[in-house]
Design a protein around this motif. Structure first.
Motif, short mmCIF file in Angstrom:
data_model
loop_
_atom_site.label_atom_id
_atom_site.label_comp_id
_atom_site.label_asym_id
_atom_site.label_seq_id
_atom_site.Cartn_x
_atom_site.Cartn_y
_atom_site.Cartn_z
N THR A 1 0.84 -1.20 0.00
CA THR A 1 0.00 0.00 0.00
C THR A 1 0.87 1.25 0.00
O THR A 1 0.61 2.20 -0.74
N TYR B 1 -0.71 -1.75 -4.18
CA TYR B 1 -1.81 -2.60 -3.77
C TYR B 1 -3.12 -2.26 -4.49
O TYR B 1 -3.90 -3.14 -4.83
N ASP B 2 -3.37 -0.98 -4.76
CA ASP B 2 -4.63 -0.63 -5.42
C ASP B 2 -4.67 -1.17 -6.85
O ASP B 2 -5.71 -1.63 -7.31
N ASN C 1 -4.96 -3.24 4.15
CA ASN C 1 -4.88 -2.18 3.15
C ASN C 1 -5.87 -1.06 3.45
O ASN C 1 -5.56 0.12 3.26
N SER D 1 -4.36 2.53 3.86
CA SER D 1 -4.66 3.52 2.83
C SER D 1 -5.36 4.73 3.43
O SER D 1 -5.07 5.87 3.06
N SER E 1 0.32 0.68 10.05
CA SER E 1 -0.33 1.74 9.27
C SER E 1 0.07 3.12 9.78
O SER E 1 0.31 4.04 9.01
N GLU F 1 -5.26 4.93 -2.16
CA GLU F 1 -4.51 3.67 -2.17
C GLU F 1 -5.38 2.47 -1.81
O GLU F 1 -4.89 1.34 -1.72
#
Lengths: 142, 114, 336
Positions: free
Chosen positions: A70, A75-76, A95, A99, B103, C151
Protein backbone atom coordinates in the motif's frame (compact mmCIF):
# COMPACT_ATOMS: atom_id res chain seq x y z
CA UNK A 1 -38.64 0.16 -25.07
CA UNK A 2 -37.79 3.80 -25.57
CA UNK A 3 -35.35 5.46 -23.20
CA UNK A 4 -37.58 8.44 -22.57
CA UNK A 5 -40.58 6.31 -21.61
CA UNK A 6 -38.92 4.33 -18.84
CA UNK A 7 -35.34 5.46 -18.47
CA UNK A 8 -34.36 3.35 -15.48
CA UNK A 9 -35.39 0.12 -17.17
CA UNK A 10 -34.39 0.94 -20.75
CA UNK A 11 -30.94 2.24 -19.80
CA UNK A 12 -29.90 -1.17 -18.52
CA UNK A 13 -29.11 -2.46 -21.97
CA UNK A 14 -26.57 0.34 -22.41
CA UNK A 15 -24.77 -0.32 -19.14
CA UNK A 16 -21.79 -2.66 -19.31
CA UNK A 17 -22.14 -5.91 -17.39
CA UNK A 18 -19.25 -7.06 -15.22
CA UNK A 19 -17.34 -10.03 -16.65
CA UNK A 20 -18.75 -12.46 -14.09
CA UNK A 21 -16.77 -15.53 -15.19
CA UNK A 22 -13.43 -13.84 -15.80
CA UNK A 23 -13.62 -11.85 -12.55
CA UNK A 24 -14.49 -14.82 -10.36
CA UNK A 25 -11.88 -17.04 -12.02
CA UNK A 26 -9.24 -14.37 -11.34
CA UNK A 27 -10.44 -14.08 -7.74
CA UNK A 28 -10.47 -17.88 -7.40
CA UNK A 29 -6.94 -18.43 -8.67
CA UNK A 30 -5.36 -15.47 -6.91
CA UNK A 31 -7.18 -16.15 -3.63
CA UNK A 32 -6.33 -19.83 -3.89
CA UNK A 33 -2.74 -19.10 -4.83
CA UNK A 34 -2.25 -16.79 -1.86
CA UNK A 35 -3.78 -19.46 0.38
CA UNK A 36 -1.23 -21.98 -0.86
CA UNK A 37 1.60 -19.54 -0.15
CA UNK A 38 0.20 -19.08 3.35
CA UNK A 39 -0.09 -22.84 3.78
CA UNK A 40 3.56 -23.34 2.78
CA UNK A 41 4.65 -20.66 5.24
CA UNK A 42 2.56 -22.23 7.99
CA UNK A 43 4.18 -25.60 7.38
CA UNK A 44 7.61 -23.96 7.71
CA UNK A 45 6.76 -22.05 10.89
CA UNK A 46 5.13 -25.07 12.52
CA UNK A 47 8.47 -26.81 12.67
CA UNK A 48 9.67 -24.58 15.47
CA UNK A 49 6.60 -22.98 17.05
CA UNK A 50 3.13 -23.96 18.29
CA UNK A 51 0.36 -24.24 15.73
CA UNK A 52 -1.56 -21.11 16.74
CA UNK A 53 1.58 -18.97 16.85
CA UNK A 54 2.55 -20.24 13.40
CA UNK A 55 -0.84 -19.22 11.99
CA UNK A 56 -0.61 -15.80 13.61
CA UNK A 57 2.92 -15.37 12.26
CA UNK A 58 1.77 -16.16 8.72
CA UNK A 59 -1.07 -13.65 8.96
CA UNK A 60 1.34 -11.05 10.36
CA UNK A 61 3.60 -11.58 7.34
CA UNK A 62 0.67 -11.09 4.98
CA UNK A 63 -0.44 -7.97 6.86
CA UNK A 64 3.06 -6.47 6.71
CA UNK A 65 3.30 -7.24 3.00
CA UNK A 66 -0.08 -5.58 2.38
CA UNK A 67 0.92 -2.44 4.29
CA UNK A 68 4.24 -2.19 2.43
CA UNK A 69 2.54 -2.68 -0.95
CA UNK A 70 0.00 0.00 0.00
CA UNK A 71 2.79 2.39 0.95
CA UNK A 72 4.56 1.99 -2.38
CA UNK A 73 1.28 2.44 -4.27
CA UNK A 74 1.02 -1.05 -5.76
CA UNK A 75 -1.81 -2.60 -3.77
CA UNK A 76 -4.63 -0.63 -5.42
CA UNK A 77 -3.50 -1.70 -8.90
CA UNK A 78 -3.17 -5.28 -7.72
CA UNK A 79 -6.71 -5.20 -6.31
CA UNK A 80 -8.13 -3.72 -9.50
CA UNK A 81 -6.83 -6.86 -11.20
CA UNK A 82 -7.39 -9.46 -8.50
CA UNK A 83 -10.73 -8.19 -7.17
CA UNK A 84 -12.01 -10.28 -4.29
CA UNK A 85 -8.87 -12.44 -4.61
CA UNK A 86 -7.09 -9.77 -2.59
CA UNK A 87 -9.77 -7.53 -1.09
CA UNK A 88 -11.69 -10.02 1.06
CA UNK A 89 -8.48 -11.43 2.54
CA UNK A 90 -6.95 -10.10 5.75
CA UNK A 91 -4.58 -8.19 3.41
CA UNK A 92 -7.56 -6.19 2.15
CA UNK A 93 -8.40 -5.20 5.71
CA UNK A 94 -4.80 -4.18 6.39
CA UNK A 95 -4.88 -2.18 3.15
CA UNK A 96 -8.06 -0.37 4.20
CA UNK A 97 -6.42 0.85 7.42
CA UNK A 98 -3.10 1.73 5.81
CA UNK A 99 -4.66 3.52 2.83
CA UNK A 100 -6.97 5.62 5.01
CA UNK A 101 -4.08 6.55 7.31
CA UNK A 102 -1.84 7.46 4.36
CA UNK A 103 -4.52 9.46 2.61
CA UNK A 104 -5.27 11.60 5.64
CA UNK A 105 -1.73 12.30 6.74
CA UNK A 106 -2.19 15.75 5.18
CA UNK A 107 -4.71 16.53 7.94
CA UNK A 108 -2.15 15.89 10.66
CA UNK A 109 -1.19 13.08 13.02
CA UNK A 110 -4.23 13.42 15.29
CA UNK A 111 -7.25 14.29 13.15
CA UNK A 112 -5.78 12.76 10.03
CA UNK A 113 -3.80 9.58 10.56
CA UNK A 114 -5.30 8.52 13.88
CA UNK A 115 -8.79 9.94 13.42
CA UNK A 116 -9.44 8.58 9.96
CA UNK A 117 -7.62 5.24 10.08
CA UNK A 118 -10.78 3.18 10.57
CA UNK A 119 -12.85 5.19 8.10
CA UNK A 120 -13.23 2.27 5.70
CA UNK A 121 -12.23 -0.76 7.74
CA UNK A 122 -14.08 0.18 10.91
CA UNK A 123 -17.43 -1.18 9.72
CA UNK A 124 -16.18 -4.76 9.42
CA UNK A 125 -14.56 -4.53 12.85
CA UNK A 126 -17.75 -3.22 14.48
CA UNK A 127 -19.90 -6.00 13.05
CA UNK A 128 -17.31 -8.64 13.86
CA UNK A 129 -16.89 -7.57 17.48
CA UNK A 130 -20.62 -7.12 18.15
CA UNK A 131 -21.48 -10.47 16.58
CA UNK A 132 -18.63 -12.32 18.32
CA UNK A 133 -19.58 -10.93 21.72
CA UNK A 134 -23.29 -11.70 21.32
CA UNK A 135 -22.76 -15.19 19.90
CA UNK A 136 -20.22 -15.83 22.62
CA UNK A 137 -22.79 -14.98 25.32
CA UNK A 138 -25.41 -17.15 23.61
CA UNK A 139 -22.88 -19.95 23.47
CA UNK A 140 -22.30 -19.79 27.27
CA UNK A 141 -26.02 -19.99 27.99
CA UNK A 142 -26.54 -23.26 26.17
CA UNK B 1 -2.63 -32.71 -0.54
CA UNK B 2 -3.28 -30.08 2.12
CA UNK B 3 -1.99 -27.50 -0.37
CA UNK B 4 -4.71 -28.42 -2.84
CA UNK B 5 -7.41 -28.20 -0.19
CA UNK B 6 -6.05 -24.84 0.98
CA UNK B 7 -6.11 -23.70 -2.65
CA UNK B 8 -9.72 -24.75 -3.15
CA UNK B 9 -11.07 -23.46 0.16
CA UNK B 10 -9.34 -20.06 -0.20
CA UNK B 11 -10.14 -19.86 -3.91
CA UNK B 12 -13.80 -20.73 -3.50
CA UNK B 13 -14.31 -18.15 -0.74
CA UNK B 14 -12.70 -15.45 -2.91
CA UNK B 15 -14.48 -16.53 -6.09
CA UNK B 16 -17.84 -16.58 -4.31
CA UNK B 17 -17.19 -13.16 -2.78
CA UNK B 18 -16.32 -11.81 -6.23
CA UNK B 19 -19.63 -13.08 -7.64
CA UNK B 20 -21.51 -11.35 -4.81
CA UNK B 21 -19.64 -8.08 -5.45
CA UNK B 22 -20.27 -8.24 -9.21
CA UNK B 23 -23.88 -9.23 -8.72
CA UNK B 24 -25.07 -6.60 -6.33
CA UNK B 25 -23.17 -5.83 -3.16
CA UNK B 26 -20.42 -3.38 -2.32
CA UNK B 27 -17.04 -4.63 -1.29
CA UNK B 28 -17.50 -3.43 2.29
CA UNK B 29 -20.84 -5.24 2.54
CA UNK B 30 -19.28 -8.48 1.32
CA UNK B 31 -16.37 -8.18 3.76
CA UNK B 32 -18.82 -7.61 6.63
CA UNK B 33 -20.86 -10.57 5.41
CA UNK B 34 -17.77 -12.80 5.41
CA UNK B 35 -16.85 -11.74 8.95
CA UNK B 36 -20.39 -12.49 10.13
CA UNK B 37 -20.38 -15.86 8.38
CA UNK B 38 -17.09 -16.65 10.12
CA UNK B 39 -18.55 -15.68 13.51
CA UNK B 40 -21.76 -17.71 13.04
CA UNK B 41 -20.10 -20.79 11.58
CA UNK B 42 -17.43 -20.52 14.27
CA UNK B 43 -20.11 -20.48 16.97
CA UNK B 44 -21.77 -23.52 15.41
CA UNK B 45 -18.46 -25.38 15.15
CA UNK B 46 -18.65 -25.70 11.36
CA UNK B 47 -15.71 -23.43 10.71
CA UNK B 48 -13.41 -25.62 12.83
CA UNK B 49 -14.01 -28.34 10.28
CA UNK B 50 -13.33 -25.93 7.39
CA UNK B 51 -10.02 -24.90 8.99
CA UNK B 52 -9.08 -28.57 9.45
CA UNK B 53 -9.48 -29.10 5.72
CA UNK B 54 -8.41 -25.79 4.26
CA UNK B 55 -5.84 -24.59 6.78
CA UNK B 56 -4.68 -21.11 5.81
CA UNK B 57 -7.19 -21.15 2.95
CA UNK B 58 -9.89 -20.76 5.59
CA UNK B 59 -7.94 -18.42 7.88
CA UNK B 60 -6.64 -15.92 5.34
CA UNK B 61 -10.04 -14.56 4.16
CA UNK B 62 -11.96 -12.24 6.48
CA UNK B 63 -14.24 -15.14 7.47
CA UNK B 64 -11.18 -16.52 9.25
CA UNK B 65 -10.91 -13.21 11.08
CA UNK B 66 -14.53 -13.60 12.23
CA UNK B 67 -13.83 -17.20 13.21
CA UNK B 68 -10.94 -16.14 15.41
CA UNK B 69 -13.07 -13.40 17.01
CA UNK B 70 -15.66 -15.94 18.16
CA UNK B 71 -13.12 -18.64 18.92
CA UNK B 72 -11.32 -16.25 21.25
CA UNK B 73 -14.54 -15.91 23.21
CA UNK B 74 -15.77 -19.50 23.33
CA UNK B 75 -12.68 -21.72 23.18
CA UNK B 76 -11.62 -20.95 26.74
CA UNK B 77 -12.55 -22.00 30.26
CA UNK B 78 -13.35 -18.53 31.56
CA UNK B 79 -16.84 -18.20 30.14
CA UNK B 80 -18.53 -15.13 31.64
CA UNK B 81 -19.73 -11.73 30.49
CA UNK B 82 -16.58 -9.90 31.59
CA UNK B 83 -14.09 -12.38 30.21
CA UNK B 84 -15.97 -12.58 26.91
CA UNK B 85 -15.34 -8.88 26.33
CA UNK B 86 -11.63 -9.29 26.86
CA UNK B 87 -11.39 -12.53 24.93
CA UNK B 88 -12.87 -11.12 21.73
CA UNK B 89 -9.36 -9.88 21.01
CA UNK B 90 -7.54 -12.90 22.43
CA UNK B 91 -6.58 -14.37 19.04
CA UNK B 92 -6.98 -11.45 16.61
CA UNK B 93 -5.46 -8.85 18.94
CA UNK B 94 -1.98 -9.38 17.53
CA UNK B 95 -3.24 -8.84 13.97
CA UNK B 96 -5.18 -5.70 14.84
CA UNK B 97 -2.27 -4.25 16.78
CA UNK B 98 0.08 -5.02 13.90
CA UNK B 99 -2.20 -3.35 11.38
CA UNK B 100 -2.67 -0.21 13.48
CA UNK B 101 1.00 0.20 14.38
CA UNK B 102 2.26 -0.54 10.87
CA UNK B 103 -0.33 1.74 9.27
CA UNK B 104 0.51 4.53 11.71
CA UNK B 105 4.23 4.48 11.03
CA UNK B 106 3.73 3.98 7.31
CA UNK B 107 1.51 7.05 7.21
CA UNK B 108 4.15 9.02 9.13
CA UNK B 109 6.84 8.11 6.62
CA UNK B 110 5.16 7.72 3.23
CA UNK B 111 2.87 9.78 1.03
CA UNK B 112 -0.01 8.31 -0.97
CA UNK B 113 1.05 7.76 -4.57
CA UNK B 114 -2.40 8.36 -6.09
CA UNK C 1 -32.69 39.98 -27.83
CA UNK C 2 -30.72 38.24 -25.19
CA UNK C 3 -33.09 35.50 -24.03
CA UNK C 4 -34.30 33.37 -26.90
CA UNK C 5 -36.91 30.73 -26.22
CA UNK C 6 -36.99 29.28 -22.75
CA UNK C 7 -33.36 28.67 -21.79
CA UNK C 8 -31.02 30.09 -24.39
CA UNK C 9 -28.99 33.27 -24.24
CA UNK C 10 -27.77 34.86 -27.47
CA UNK C 11 -24.73 37.13 -27.26
CA UNK C 12 -23.97 40.07 -29.56
CA UNK C 13 -20.22 40.13 -29.67
CA UNK C 14 -18.32 38.24 -27.05
CA UNK C 15 -15.03 36.59 -27.79
CA UNK C 16 -12.74 34.07 -26.18
CA UNK C 17 -9.50 36.02 -26.41
CA UNK C 18 -7.17 33.46 -24.91
CA UNK C 19 -7.15 30.14 -23.11
CA UNK C 20 -4.78 28.36 -20.78
CA UNK C 21 -4.61 24.73 -19.73
CA UNK C 22 -2.57 22.76 -17.21
CA UNK C 23 -2.66 18.98 -16.82
CA UNK C 24 -1.17 16.13 -14.82
CA UNK C 25 0.93 13.16 -15.98
CA UNK C 26 -1.74 10.78 -17.28
CA UNK C 27 -3.44 13.45 -19.39
CA UNK C 28 -0.07 14.58 -20.80
CA UNK C 29 0.51 11.00 -21.87
CA UNK C 30 -2.84 10.79 -23.66
CA UNK C 31 -3.62 11.18 -27.38
CA UNK C 32 -4.01 14.97 -27.13
CA UNK C 33 -1.21 15.41 -24.60
CA UNK C 34 0.73 17.92 -26.67
CA UNK C 35 -2.12 20.44 -26.94
CA UNK C 36 -1.83 21.56 -23.32
CA UNK C 37 0.11 24.62 -22.15
CA UNK C 38 1.50 23.48 -18.82
CA UNK C 39 2.30 19.83 -18.12
CA UNK C 40 3.14 18.40 -14.70
CA UNK C 41 4.82 15.01 -14.75
CA UNK C 42 4.19 14.48 -11.06
CA UNK C 43 0.68 14.03 -9.65
CA UNK C 44 1.66 16.30 -6.74
CA UNK C 45 2.68 19.06 -9.20
CA UNK C 46 5.61 19.83 -6.89
CA UNK C 47 3.33 20.58 -3.93
CA UNK C 48 2.87 18.95 -0.55
CA UNK C 49 -0.76 17.84 -0.67
CA UNK C 50 -3.27 16.85 -3.35
CA UNK C 51 -5.35 19.96 -2.66
CA UNK C 52 -2.35 22.23 -3.12
CA UNK C 53 -1.55 20.37 -6.33
CA UNK C 54 -4.99 21.17 -7.68
CA UNK C 55 -4.53 24.83 -6.74
CA UNK C 56 -1.19 24.83 -8.53
CA UNK C 57 -2.92 23.53 -11.67
CA UNK C 58 -5.53 26.29 -11.56
CA UNK C 59 -2.90 28.96 -10.96
CA UNK C 60 -0.85 27.64 -13.87
CA UNK C 61 -3.87 27.59 -16.19
CA UNK C 62 -4.81 31.16 -15.26
CA UNK C 63 -1.22 32.36 -15.66
CA UNK C 64 -0.95 30.71 -19.09
CA UNK C 65 -4.28 32.21 -20.13
CA UNK C 66 -3.29 35.75 -19.09
CA UNK C 67 0.03 35.38 -20.85
CA UNK C 68 -1.62 34.23 -24.09
CA UNK C 69 -4.13 37.06 -23.86
CA UNK C 70 -1.34 39.54 -23.19
CA UNK C 71 -3.12 41.12 -20.23
CA UNK C 72 -2.27 41.46 -16.56
CA UNK C 73 -4.59 40.30 -13.82
CA UNK C 74 -5.39 43.98 -13.06
CA UNK C 75 -7.08 44.33 -16.44
CA UNK C 76 -9.53 41.55 -15.61
CA UNK C 77 -12.83 42.77 -14.13
CA UNK C 78 -14.30 39.51 -12.97
CA UNK C 79 -13.02 36.09 -12.06
CA UNK C 80 -15.44 33.14 -12.26
CA UNK C 81 -14.13 29.84 -11.03
CA UNK C 82 -15.22 26.51 -9.66
CA UNK C 83 -14.07 23.00 -8.91
CA UNK C 84 -15.34 19.76 -7.43
CA UNK C 85 -14.23 20.00 -3.84
CA UNK C 86 -16.36 20.82 -0.81
CA UNK C 87 -16.75 24.57 -0.32
CA UNK C 88 -15.03 24.99 -3.71
CA UNK C 89 -11.72 25.31 -1.89
CA UNK C 90 -9.54 25.28 -4.99
CA UNK C 91 -11.34 28.22 -6.59
CA UNK C 92 -11.64 30.22 -3.38
CA UNK C 93 -8.05 29.69 -2.28
CA UNK C 94 -6.72 30.45 -5.74
CA UNK C 95 -8.82 33.62 -5.92
CA UNK C 96 -7.43 35.04 -2.67
CA UNK C 97 -4.20 35.81 -4.53
CA UNK C 98 -6.00 37.90 -7.17
CA UNK C 99 -7.15 41.52 -6.70
CA UNK C 100 -10.25 40.87 -8.81
CA UNK C 101 -13.99 40.58 -7.97
CA UNK C 102 -14.78 36.93 -7.74
CA UNK C 103 -17.84 34.74 -8.28
CA UNK C 104 -17.50 31.14 -7.19
CA UNK C 105 -19.55 28.56 -9.03
CA UNK C 106 -20.45 24.94 -8.57
CA UNK C 107 -22.08 22.79 -11.20
CA UNK C 108 -20.03 19.65 -10.65
CA UNK C 109 -18.40 18.78 -13.98
CA UNK C 110 -20.60 21.29 -15.82
CA UNK C 111 -18.77 24.18 -14.13
CA UNK C 112 -16.49 24.78 -17.13
CA UNK C 113 -19.33 25.84 -19.42
CA UNK C 114 -21.28 27.42 -16.56
CA UNK C 115 -18.43 29.86 -15.87
CA UNK C 116 -17.94 30.49 -19.59
CA UNK C 117 -21.65 31.18 -20.17
CA UNK C 118 -22.02 33.47 -17.15
CA UNK C 119 -18.74 35.21 -18.03
CA UNK C 120 -19.96 35.80 -21.57
CA UNK C 121 -23.27 37.14 -20.28
CA UNK C 122 -21.51 39.56 -17.91
CA UNK C 123 -19.26 40.81 -20.69
CA UNK C 124 -22.15 41.09 -23.14
CA UNK C 125 -24.26 42.94 -20.62
CA UNK C 126 -21.46 45.40 -19.93
CA UNK C 127 -20.91 44.34 -16.35
CA UNK C 128 -17.30 43.46 -17.09
CA UNK C 129 -14.90 44.40 -19.85
CA UNK C 130 -12.91 41.24 -19.40
CA UNK C 131 -13.89 38.14 -17.45
CA UNK C 132 -11.79 35.13 -16.65
CA UNK C 133 -13.46 31.71 -16.36
CA UNK C 134 -11.47 28.91 -14.74
CA UNK C 135 -12.18 25.36 -13.58
CA UNK C 136 -10.06 22.58 -12.18
CA UNK C 137 -10.22 19.02 -10.90
CA UNK C 138 -7.66 16.57 -9.58
CA UNK C 139 -7.95 12.80 -9.64
CA UNK C 140 -6.70 12.25 -6.10
CA UNK C 141 -8.69 15.05 -4.42
CA UNK C 142 -11.86 13.85 -6.13
CA UNK C 143 -11.18 10.21 -5.26
CA UNK C 144 -10.66 10.93 -1.60
CA UNK C 145 -13.68 13.20 -1.34
CA UNK C 146 -16.21 11.30 -3.46
CA UNK C 147 -15.00 7.74 -3.20
CA UNK C 148 -12.28 6.11 -1.13
CA UNK C 149 -8.68 6.77 -0.13
CA UNK C 150 -6.54 6.67 -3.27
CA UNK C 151 -4.51 3.67 -2.17
CA UNK C 152 -7.52 1.56 -1.18
CA UNK C 153 -7.79 -1.60 -3.23
CA UNK C 154 -11.25 -1.60 -4.75
CA UNK C 155 -12.17 -3.11 -8.06
CA UNK C 156 -13.94 -0.48 -10.13
CA UNK C 157 -16.59 -1.49 -12.65
CA UNK C 158 -16.29 -0.85 -16.38
CA UNK C 159 -18.70 2.09 -16.15
CA UNK C 160 -16.46 4.01 -13.71
CA UNK C 161 -14.74 7.13 -15.00
CA UNK C 162 -11.33 8.53 -14.20
CA UNK C 163 -11.26 12.10 -12.90
CA UNK C 164 -9.05 14.32 -15.03
CA UNK C 165 -6.15 16.04 -13.30
CA UNK C 166 -5.99 19.48 -14.79
CA UNK C 167 -7.33 22.98 -15.04
CA UNK C 168 -8.52 25.20 -17.86
CA UNK C 169 -9.03 28.94 -18.06
CA UNK C 170 -10.56 31.20 -20.70
CA UNK C 171 -10.37 34.97 -21.05
CA UNK C 172 -13.64 36.45 -22.28
CA UNK C 173 -13.90 39.98 -23.65
CA UNK C 174 -15.48 42.27 -26.21
CA UNK C 175 -12.33 42.90 -28.23
CA UNK C 176 -12.26 40.77 -31.32
CA UNK C 177 -10.55 37.42 -30.84
CA UNK C 178 -10.19 34.14 -32.67
CA UNK C 179 -13.32 32.56 -31.25
CA UNK C 180 -16.74 34.04 -30.75
CA UNK C 181 -19.17 32.86 -28.09
CA UNK C 182 -22.53 33.26 -29.80
CA UNK C 183 -25.04 31.50 -27.57
CA UNK C 184 -25.43 29.52 -24.40
CA UNK C 185 -28.18 27.21 -23.20
CA UNK C 186 -28.48 26.95 -19.44
CA UNK C 187 -29.66 23.54 -18.35
CA UNK C 188 -32.19 22.39 -15.80
CA UNK C 189 -31.52 19.89 -13.07
CA UNK C 190 -32.72 16.53 -14.33
CA UNK C 191 -32.90 13.49 -12.10
CA UNK C 192 -33.37 10.27 -14.02
CA UNK C 193 -33.30 8.16 -10.88
CA UNK C 194 -29.86 6.60 -11.33
CA UNK C 195 -28.30 5.74 -7.98
CA UNK C 196 -24.96 4.14 -8.88
CA UNK C 197 -22.19 6.68 -8.22
CA UNK C 198 -19.80 4.59 -10.32
CA UNK C 199 -21.97 5.01 -13.40
CA UNK C 200 -22.28 8.75 -13.85
CA UNK C 201 -22.65 8.48 -17.63
CA UNK C 202 -26.13 6.98 -17.24
CA UNK C 203 -27.04 9.62 -14.66
CA UNK C 204 -25.95 12.58 -16.79
CA UNK C 205 -27.06 11.53 -20.27
CA UNK C 206 -30.73 12.64 -19.84
CA UNK C 207 -29.61 16.09 -18.68
CA UNK C 208 -27.28 16.44 -21.66
CA UNK C 209 -29.97 15.30 -24.07
CA UNK C 210 -32.49 17.72 -22.55
CA UNK C 211 -30.13 20.69 -22.85
CA UNK C 212 -29.21 19.83 -26.45
CA UNK C 213 -32.86 19.38 -27.47
CA UNK C 214 -33.84 22.64 -25.79
CA UNK C 215 -30.96 24.37 -27.55
CA UNK C 216 -32.15 23.18 -30.97
CA UNK C 217 -35.72 24.13 -30.14
CA UNK C 218 -34.91 27.60 -28.81
CA UNK C 219 -32.69 28.53 -31.73
CA UNK C 220 -34.65 26.62 -34.38
CA UNK C 221 -31.54 24.74 -35.27
CA UNK C 222 -30.72 21.12 -36.01
CA UNK C 223 -27.60 18.97 -35.52
CA UNK C 224 -26.44 19.69 -39.09
CA UNK C 225 -25.90 23.36 -38.13
CA UNK C 226 -22.88 22.26 -36.10
CA UNK C 227 -19.56 20.83 -37.14
CA UNK C 228 -19.20 19.27 -33.74
CA UNK C 229 -21.47 18.63 -30.79
CA UNK C 230 -19.33 17.63 -27.84
CA UNK C 231 -20.38 16.60 -24.35
CA UNK C 232 -18.23 17.01 -21.25
CA UNK C 233 -17.73 13.66 -19.58
CA UNK C 234 -20.44 11.19 -20.50
CA UNK C 235 -17.78 8.57 -21.22
CA UNK C 236 -18.27 5.34 -23.12
CA UNK C 237 -21.55 4.51 -21.37
CA UNK C 238 -23.30 7.87 -21.40
CA UNK C 239 -22.27 8.98 -24.91
CA UNK C 240 -24.13 6.03 -26.45
CA UNK C 241 -27.18 6.77 -24.31
CA UNK C 242 -27.28 10.47 -25.24
CA UNK C 243 -27.06 9.63 -28.94
CA UNK C 244 -29.98 7.23 -28.53
CA UNK C 245 -32.00 9.78 -26.52
CA UNK C 246 -31.46 12.44 -29.19
CA UNK C 247 -32.33 9.94 -31.93
CA UNK C 248 -35.63 9.28 -30.20
CA UNK C 249 -36.32 13.02 -30.30
CA UNK C 250 -35.56 13.08 -34.02
CA UNK C 251 -32.06 14.56 -33.86
CA UNK C 252 -29.42 12.46 -35.59
CA UNK C 253 -26.04 13.40 -34.13
CA UNK C 254 -24.15 10.21 -34.99
CA UNK C 255 -21.87 11.92 -37.53
CA UNK C 256 -20.81 15.01 -35.58
CA UNK C 257 -20.96 13.93 -31.94
CA UNK C 258 -18.06 13.31 -29.59
CA UNK C 259 -17.30 13.31 -25.89
CA UNK C 260 -14.39 15.02 -24.13
CA UNK C 261 -14.03 12.06 -21.76
CA UNK C 262 -13.34 9.79 -24.74
CA UNK C 263 -10.81 12.15 -26.33
CA UNK C 264 -8.48 12.67 -23.40
CA UNK C 265 -7.21 9.18 -22.57
CA UNK C 266 -5.97 6.23 -24.56
CA UNK C 267 -8.45 3.39 -24.08
CA UNK C 268 -5.82 0.96 -22.81
CA UNK C 269 -4.58 3.34 -20.10
CA UNK C 270 -6.75 1.78 -17.39
CA UNK C 271 -8.99 4.84 -17.51
CA UNK C 272 -12.12 2.65 -17.50
CA UNK C 273 -15.00 4.29 -19.37
CA UNK C 274 -13.20 7.60 -19.98
CA UNK C 275 -12.35 10.86 -18.29
CA UNK C 276 -14.59 12.94 -16.04
CA UNK C 277 -14.35 15.93 -13.76
CA UNK C 278 -14.54 19.70 -14.17
CA UNK C 279 -11.22 19.76 -15.93
CA UNK C 280 -12.18 17.15 -18.51
CA UNK C 281 -14.40 19.43 -20.57
CA UNK C 282 -12.25 22.47 -19.79
CA UNK C 283 -8.87 21.14 -20.92
CA UNK C 284 -10.23 19.31 -23.97
CA UNK C 285 -12.25 22.33 -25.15
CA UNK C 286 -9.77 25.08 -24.30
CA UNK C 287 -6.73 23.01 -25.21
CA UNK C 288 -7.58 20.62 -28.01
CA UNK C 289 -10.88 21.64 -29.63
CA UNK C 290 -10.14 25.36 -29.95
CA UNK C 291 -6.78 24.53 -31.54
CA UNK C 292 -8.61 22.33 -34.04
CA UNK C 293 -11.04 25.15 -34.73
CA UNK C 294 -8.21 27.63 -35.18
CA UNK C 295 -6.60 25.23 -37.65
CA UNK C 296 -9.80 25.32 -39.68
CA UNK C 297 -11.21 21.90 -38.86
CA UNK C 298 -14.56 23.38 -37.85
CA UNK C 299 -16.53 26.59 -37.87
CA UNK C 300 -19.16 26.14 -35.18
CA UNK C 301 -19.35 23.79 -32.24
CA UNK C 302 -21.71 23.19 -29.35
CA UNK C 303 -19.94 22.28 -26.12
CA UNK C 304 -22.27 20.72 -23.55
CA UNK C 305 -20.59 20.27 -20.18
CA UNK C 306 -22.38 17.69 -18.09
CA UNK C 307 -22.36 17.58 -14.31
CA UNK C 308 -23.48 14.87 -11.91
CA UNK C 309 -24.51 16.75 -8.77
CA UNK C 310 -23.23 13.90 -6.65
CA UNK C 311 -22.80 13.94 -2.90
CA UNK C 312 -21.53 10.88 -0.99
CA UNK C 313 -23.81 11.75 1.94
CA UNK C 314 -26.89 11.87 -0.26
CA UNK C 315 -25.94 8.57 -1.91
CA UNK C 316 -25.64 6.98 1.55
CA UNK C 317 -29.13 8.31 2.31
CA UNK C 318 -30.34 6.39 -0.76
CA UNK C 319 -31.00 9.46 -2.87
CA UNK C 320 -30.52 9.34 -6.62
CA UNK C 321 -28.05 11.48 -8.58
CA UNK C 322 -29.38 14.74 -10.09
CA UNK C 323 -27.56 15.99 -13.15
CA UNK C 324 -27.24 19.22 -15.11
CA UNK C 325 -25.78 20.24 -18.45
CA UNK C 326 -24.91 23.65 -19.88
CA UNK C 327 -24.24 24.21 -23.56
CA UNK C 328 -22.15 26.97 -25.13
CA UNK C 329 -21.82 27.67 -28.86
CA UNK C 330 -18.34 28.66 -29.99
CA UNK C 331 -17.75 29.87 -33.55
CA UNK C 332 -14.52 30.50 -35.38
CA UNK C 333 -13.74 34.07 -36.41
CA UNK C 334 -12.14 34.15 -39.86
CA UNK C 335 -11.06 36.94 -42.17
CA UNK C 336 -8.14 39.22 -43.01
Amino acid sequence: MRLRDNYRQAVKKFQPKPSYVANSLKAFFIGGGLSVVAEVLRAQFRMNMPSLTAEQAVLLLFISAAVVLTAIGVYDDFSQFAGAGSTVLITGFANSLASAALEHRSEGVVNGIAGQMFKVGGAALVYGIVAAYLFGLVHFMR
Amino acid sequence: MEYWSAFFVGGLICGGAQLLIDYKFSQIQVVIGLVLVGVVLGALGVYDWLVDIGGMGALLPMSGFGYWLIKGVIATTEQNVIAAGANVFRLVGVEIVAMIVLSFFTALICKPKG
Amino acid sequence: MKLVGRQTWVFDDVYIQATGTAVGPVEADGPIGNSFDVVHHDLYCGEKTWERAERRLMQDAIAACLQHGNVTIHEVDMLLAGDLLNQNVTANYTARAFPVPFLCMFGACSTSMETLAVGAALVDGGFAKRALAATSSHNATAERQFRYPTELGVQKPKSATFTVTGAGAALIGKEKGRFRVTAATIGRVIDAGVTNPLDMGSAMAPAAAHTIEQHFYDLRRSPSDYDLIVTGDLSRVGSVIVKELLMEAGHDVTSNYNDCGLLIYRPEKGAFAGGSGCACCAVVTYGHLLKEMKAGAMERMLVVATGALLSPTMIQQNESIPAIAHGVVIEAVRGE
